[in-house]
Design an enzyme around this catalytic site. Structure first.
Site, PDB file in Angstrom:
ATOM      1  N   CYS A  35       0.492  -1.335  -0.130  1.00 16.35           N
ATOM      2  CA  CYS A  35      -0.104   0.135   0.515  1.00 16.35           C
ATOM      3  C   CYS A  35       1.036   1.188  -0.364  1.00 16.35           C
ATOM      4  O   CYS A  35       1.391   1.216  -1.334  1.00 16.35           O
ATOM      5  CB  CYS A  35      -0.583   0.001   0.848  1.00 16.35           C
ATOM      6  SG  CYS A  35      -1.962   1.147   0.615  1.00 16.35           S
ATOM      7  N   ARG A  65      -1.816   7.724  -5.843  1.00 17.27           N
ATOM      8  CA  ARG A  65      -1.904   7.305  -4.668  1.00 17.27           C
ATOM      9  C   ARG A  65      -3.913   7.185  -4.477  1.00 17.27           C
ATOM     10  O   ARG A  65      -4.339   7.959  -4.838  1.00 17.27           O
ATOM     11  CB  ARG A  65      -1.305   8.693  -4.253  1.00 17.27           C
ATOM     12  CG  ARG A  65      -0.064   8.423  -3.865  1.00 17.27           C
ATOM     13  CD  ARG A  65       0.736   9.831  -3.235  1.00 17.27           C
ATOM     14  NE  ARG A  65      -0.251   9.561  -1.575  1.00 17.27           N
ATOM     15  CZ  ARG A  65      -0.226  10.976  -0.921  1.00 17.27           C
ATOM     16  NH1 ARG A  65      -0.526  11.971  -1.209  1.00 17.27           N
ATOM     17  NH2 ARG A  65      -0.856  10.317   0.053  1.00 17.27           N
ATOM     18  N   ILE A  96      -7.130  -0.563   0.891  1.00 16.24           N
ATOM     19  CA  ILE A  96      -7.689   0.247   2.035  1.00 16.24           C
ATOM     20  C   ILE A  96      -7.107   1.736   1.507  1.00 16.24           C
ATOM     21  O   ILE A  96      -6.188   2.085   1.410  1.00 16.24           O
ATOM     22  CB  ILE A  96      -7.106  -0.196   2.941  1.00 16.24           C
ATOM     23  CG1 ILE A  96      -7.652  -1.095   4.016  1.00 16.24           C
ATOM     24  CG2 ILE A  96      -7.647   1.446   4.146  1.00 16.24           C
ATOM     25  CD1 ILE A  96      -7.015  -1.542   5.484  1.00 16.24           C
ATOM     26  N   ARG A  97      -7.529   2.486   0.896  1.00 17.80           N
ATOM     27  CA  ARG A  97      -6.842   3.609   0.162  1.00 17.80           C
ATOM     28  C   ARG A  97      -5.023   3.664  -0.996  1.00 17.80           C
ATOM     29  O   ARG A  97      -4.826   4.059  -0.768  1.00 17.80           O
ATOM     30  CB  ARG A  97      -6.572   4.451   0.971  1.00 17.80           C
ATOM     31  CG  ARG A  97      -7.726   5.274   1.992  1.00 17.80           C
ATOM     32  CD  ARG A  97      -7.501   6.179   2.726  1.00 17.80           C
ATOM     33  NE  ARG A  97      -6.701   7.288   2.666  1.00 17.80           N
ATOM     34  CZ  ARG A  97      -5.180   7.954   3.273  1.00 17.80           C
ATOM     35  NH1 ARG A  97      -5.625   8.071   4.419  1.00 17.80           N
ATOM     36  NH2 ARG A  97      -5.119   9.172   2.634  1.00 17.80           N
ATOM     37  N   HIS A 146      -3.451  -5.536   1.001  1.00 18.55           N
ATOM     38  CA  HIS A 146      -2.274  -5.386   2.428  1.00 18.55           C
ATOM     39  C   HIS A 146      -2.498  -7.109   2.522  1.00 18.55           C
ATOM     40  O   HIS A 146      -3.947  -7.487   2.813  1.00 18.55           O
ATOM     41  CB  HIS A 146      -3.447  -5.173   3.426  1.00 18.55           C
ATOM     42  CG  HIS A 146      -3.001  -3.382   3.751  1.00 18.55           C
ATOM     43  ND1 HIS A 146      -1.949  -2.573   4.216  1.00 18.55           N
ATOM     44  CD2 HIS A 146      -3.988  -2.710   3.193  1.00 18.55           C
ATOM     45  CE1 HIS A 146      -1.942  -1.601   4.146  1.00 18.55           C
ATOM     46  NE2 HIS A 146      -2.950  -1.200   3.714  1.00 18.55           N
ATOM     47  N   GLU A 148      -1.530  -8.688   4.881  1.00 19.11           N
ATOM     48  CA  GLU A 148      -1.186  -9.251   6.114  1.00 19.11           C
ATOM     49  C   GLU A 148      -2.622  -9.367   6.663  1.00 19.11           C
ATOM     50  O   GLU A 148      -2.549  -9.430   7.694  1.00 19.11           O
ATOM     51  CB  GLU A 148       0.028  -7.822   6.870  1.00 19.11           C
ATOM     52  CG  GLU A 148      -0.581  -6.776   6.987  1.00 19.11           C
ATOM     53  CD  GLU A 148      -0.339  -5.669   5.937  1.00 19.11           C
ATOM     54  OE1 GLU A 148      -0.939  -4.218   5.607  1.00 19.11           O
ATOM     55  OE2 GLU A 148      -0.228  -6.740   4.494  1.00 19.11           O
TER      56      GLU A 148
END
Length: 177
Positions: A35, A65, A96-97, A146, A148
């Site tokens: 990210c 971004r 996420i964004r 992500h 993780e």
């Protein structure tokens, strides 16, 4: 992240860690950014704050971004990631964004860093086109999502195998190895 890294005097050491071997090592170290980490590892970024954004670099890509909007637009999507093995079930990626890779800015063929490999695409239509969400160039790997945040460890296992293979083939020297 860049502001904190600059204030703590870490930005230049991070660049050296990612891009340049030490005097005692012949190669650079493996680095994985997820990210915002992908943004930091890019050589160029768009949709940055006014005045731009300092980057560590290491991936010859330009990132956009916050491609998918604000935190409220976060989502989970299944990705077919061939590098995890053909026929595997889709990887549930948490965005996420999230940034995306807008494009490769240099083909870098024949350099020690190697060519940018596109490893994952989030499909946007039925024609196979989509957003680049996973790339690798030499020792540097970046994902828009992500891994993780899931119970699926396949990407982590794949990454650790890449590191072990690099050590075995003498492409990476770890301290004490």
């Amino acid at each position: 992240m860049a502001i904190v890294a600059r204030r703590l005097g870490l930005l230049d050491p991070l660049r050296e860690f990612v891009k340049f071997p030490s005097e005692t090592e012949s190669n650079t170290k493996p680095v994985w950014g997820t990210c915002a980490g992908l943004v930091m590892l890019a050589e160029q970024a768009s949709a940055t704050k006014q005045g731009g954004q300092e980057l560590v670099g290491g991936l010859d890509v330009r990132v956009l971004r916050n491609r998918y909007g604000t935190q409220m637009q976060s989502f989970v999507a299944g990705l077919n990631l061939d590098f995890l093995g053909e026929g595997e079930e889709p990887f549930r990626a948490v965005f996420i964004r999230a940034p995306i890779v807008e494009g490769v800015i240099s083909e870098s063929q024949g350099t020690k860093e190697g060519r940018v490999e596109v490893l994952g695409v989030y499909p946007q239509d039925g024609e196979g086109k989509g957003d680049i969400v996973a790339v690798r160039q030499g020792n540097v790997f970046g994902t828009s999502f992500h891994p993780e945040l899931t119970d699926d460890v396949r990407i982590h296992v794949w990454w650790l195998k890449q590191v072990v293979d690099a050590v075995r083939h003498g492409e990476l020297v770890l301290n004490g190895a």
